[in-house]
Design a protein around this motif. Sequence first.
Motif, PDB file in Angstrom:
ATOM      1  N   TRP A   1       0.835  -1.212   0.000  1.00  0.00           N
ATOM      2  CA  TRP A   1       0.000   0.000   0.000  1.00  0.00           C
ATOM      3  C   TRP A   1       0.865   1.256   0.000  1.00  0.00           C
ATOM      4  CZ3 TRP A   1      -0.593   3.502   4.258  1.00  0.00           C
ATOM      5  CH2 TRP A   1      -1.615   4.444   4.099  1.00  0.00           C
ATOM      6  N   LEU A   2       1.897   1.264   0.825  1.00  0.00           N
ATOM      7  CA  LEU A   2       2.769   2.434   0.937  1.00  0.00           C
ATOM      8  C   LEU A   2       3.531   2.684  -0.364  1.00  0.00           C
ATOM      9  CD1 LEU A   2       3.654   4.583   3.019  1.00  0.00           C
ATOM     10  CD2 LEU A   2       5.558   3.076   3.608  1.00  0.00           C
ATOM     11  N   SER A   3       3.883   1.629  -1.064  1.00  0.00           N
ATOM     12  CA  SER A   3       4.663   1.766  -2.307  1.00  0.00           C
ATOM     13  C   SER A   3       3.868   2.441  -3.416  1.00  0.00           C
ATOM     14  CB  SER A   3       5.142   0.390  -2.776  1.00  0.00           C
ATOM     15  OG  SER A   3       4.049  -0.394  -3.230  1.00  0.00           O
ATOM     16  N   GLN A   4       2.559   2.596  -3.222  1.00  0.00           N
ATOM     17  CA  GLN A   4       1.720   3.211  -4.261  1.00  0.00           C
ATOM     18  C   GLN A   4       1.675   4.731  -4.163  1.00  0.00           C
ATOM     19  OE1 GLN A   4      -2.184   1.291  -4.304  1.00  0.00           O
ATOM     20  NE2 GLN A   4      -1.240  -0.609  -3.606  1.00  0.00           N
ATOM     21  N   PHE A   5       2.157   5.307  -3.048  1.00  0.00           N
ATOM     22  CA  PHE A   5       2.084   6.754  -2.868  1.00  0.00           C
ATOM     23  C   PHE A   5       3.011   7.494  -3.827  1.00  0.00           C
ATOM     24  CE2 PHE A   5      -0.080   5.727   1.020  1.00  0.00           C
ATOM     25  CZ  PHE A   5      -0.871   6.850   1.278  1.00  0.00           C
ATOM     26  N   GLN A   6       2.569   8.687  -4.213  1.00  0.00           N
ATOM     27  CA  GLN A   6       3.395   9.540  -5.061  1.00  0.00           C
ATOM     28  C   GLN A   6       4.723   9.855  -4.376  1.00  0.00           C
ATOM     29  OE1 GLN A   6       1.479  13.253  -6.070  1.00  0.00           O
ATOM     30  NE2 GLN A   6       3.335  14.200  -6.823  1.00  0.00           N
ATOM     31  N   THR A   7       4.662  10.225  -3.101  1.00  0.00           N
ATOM     32  CA  THR A   7       5.850  10.558  -2.329  1.00  0.00           C
ATOM     33  C   THR A   7       5.589  10.256  -0.856  1.00  0.00           C
ATOM     34  OG1 THR A   7       6.396  12.357  -3.853  1.00  0.00           O
ATOM     35  CG2 THR A   7       7.496  12.385  -1.712  1.00  0.00           C
ATOM     36  N   VAL A   8       6.590   9.674  -0.195  1.00  0.00           N
ATOM     37  CA  VAL A   8       6.523   9.399   1.241  1.00  0.00           C
ATOM     38  C   VAL A   8       7.556  10.287   1.929  1.00  0.00           C
ATOM     39  CG1 VAL A   8       6.733   7.657   3.060  1.00  0.00           C
ATOM     40  CG2 VAL A   8       5.794   7.023   0.817  1.00  0.00           C
ATOM     41  N   LEU A   9       7.101  11.401   2.473  1.00  0.00           N
ATOM     42  CA  LEU A   9       7.992  12.316   3.188  1.00  0.00           C
ATOM     43  C   LEU A   9       8.379  11.691   4.523  1.00  0.00           C
ATOM     44  CD1 LEU A   9       5.936  15.568   2.523  1.00  0.00           C
ATOM     45  CD2 LEU A   9       8.093  14.947   1.407  1.00  0.00           C
TER      46      LEU A   9
END
Length: 461
Positions: A225-233
């Motif tokens: 799920w996290l790998s789908q984000f545009q950017t993980v600040l």
Amino acid sequence: MEQPLKYLEQLKNHDWLISKNSQDFYKIATEIYLQLSQLSTQEKPPKIILAEREPVRFLASFIAACAAKCPVFLCNPDWGKDEWEQVLDLVQPDIVWGLDNINLQPSITNYPLPITNAIMIPTGGSSGKIKFAIHTWETLMASVQGFTEYFQLNTVNSFCILPLYHVSGLMQFMRSFITGGKLVITPFKEIESYQLLNINVSDFFISLVPTQLQRLLQNPPLTQWLSQFQTVLLGGAPAWDELLEKAKFYQIRLAPTYGMTETASQIATLKPDDFLHGKINSGHILPHAQITIDNLTGNLHIQAKSLALGYYPQLWKNPGNFSVDDIGFLDPEGYLHIIGRSSNKIITGGENIYPAEIESAIRKTNLIIDVCVIGIPDKYWGQALTAIYIPKHPNTSALEIETQLKNQLSKFKIPKYWIPLENLPYNAQGKINRQQIQQIAEDFLVNNTNLKNDFYRCRLG
């Protein structure tokens, strides 16, 4: 029309806020604004403590206070009795939102407001003394503008799981509110229990602290799920190499950041593509800020349009310039590297040691879950290097860890005391409570002076 209210009107009929009771945002904000506008016709606008637990009401109250030019103090509703006494004595509020059964004492300090339309954001809680950085709508706007320019965006969609009273949560709201983007607000515990919203997160920024990232990466479905984000600040506290390598392995579009409450969040950020191509640093400086490095000490000096004006109730004598405790350097390509903090420096036997280096080496042994390295007073060494850690397995010994460290670190950099714990104390922003850690270590050593086993060993050299 006041600027915050202008943005509120623009979003009036837009489905931009995704949270429980989101439909009430506009109504609450306008009602409170009208009430405050009447009170603010007085010579002195009311000082407001904002400690609402419910996110929509918190944000609506915040916008109303800003629009009415009332000084607003963002507060953590979960502060303890001592912390609240400290805050109330400092602030002496006229209005308190979000706290029940609080006993307000008569005003005894009566600090004059340095500016009336101030936004006070708490900082310093992990050190035991809460301070409020004095911001304005303009300093927060400068941060948003620097962010959008750096990432070349017109609209910012934010997925917020961090506290809204803290700069890390507040600025996620500001970016979406100002640019007309979507804002999701949900508790981290709901993410961990798989209560995931049915939205396309590939259009969203999410902000995490390292401990949250670690927990998500331990769960395969949440990692996906996290790998789908545009950017993980990623910010709030230093991330360790093993965690960054794991994020890279799973192709998480990570963006490690450098910033603080005083700068209205990040002033340097590593872009996700750089991270996935092997860069591990704090990235380039955002366009609204400048960082210079002291040639002698390595300390950072910051100039930024988003810089706070002081700590309540005092304005800084030299606004626009801020010297910090952090030590680092800018490489030839302009990337910022943070080495540690001068206040955390440990001097043992005449040698200077920065905890981050030791903690990184200990994590690389893969024998611990978490670790914090501090110095405790010692008659022989001046300070004795002490590791407080969570062993990965109950039978993991300090001797096993030391054996692996001997090939990585100089002898004087290997901790002399090892103290195992089941948990390390972190605050809501993912920062270790060093004051509490220090007390735990000193109490442990006092109570175990004669104890010598695999978990705790005191030695000279």
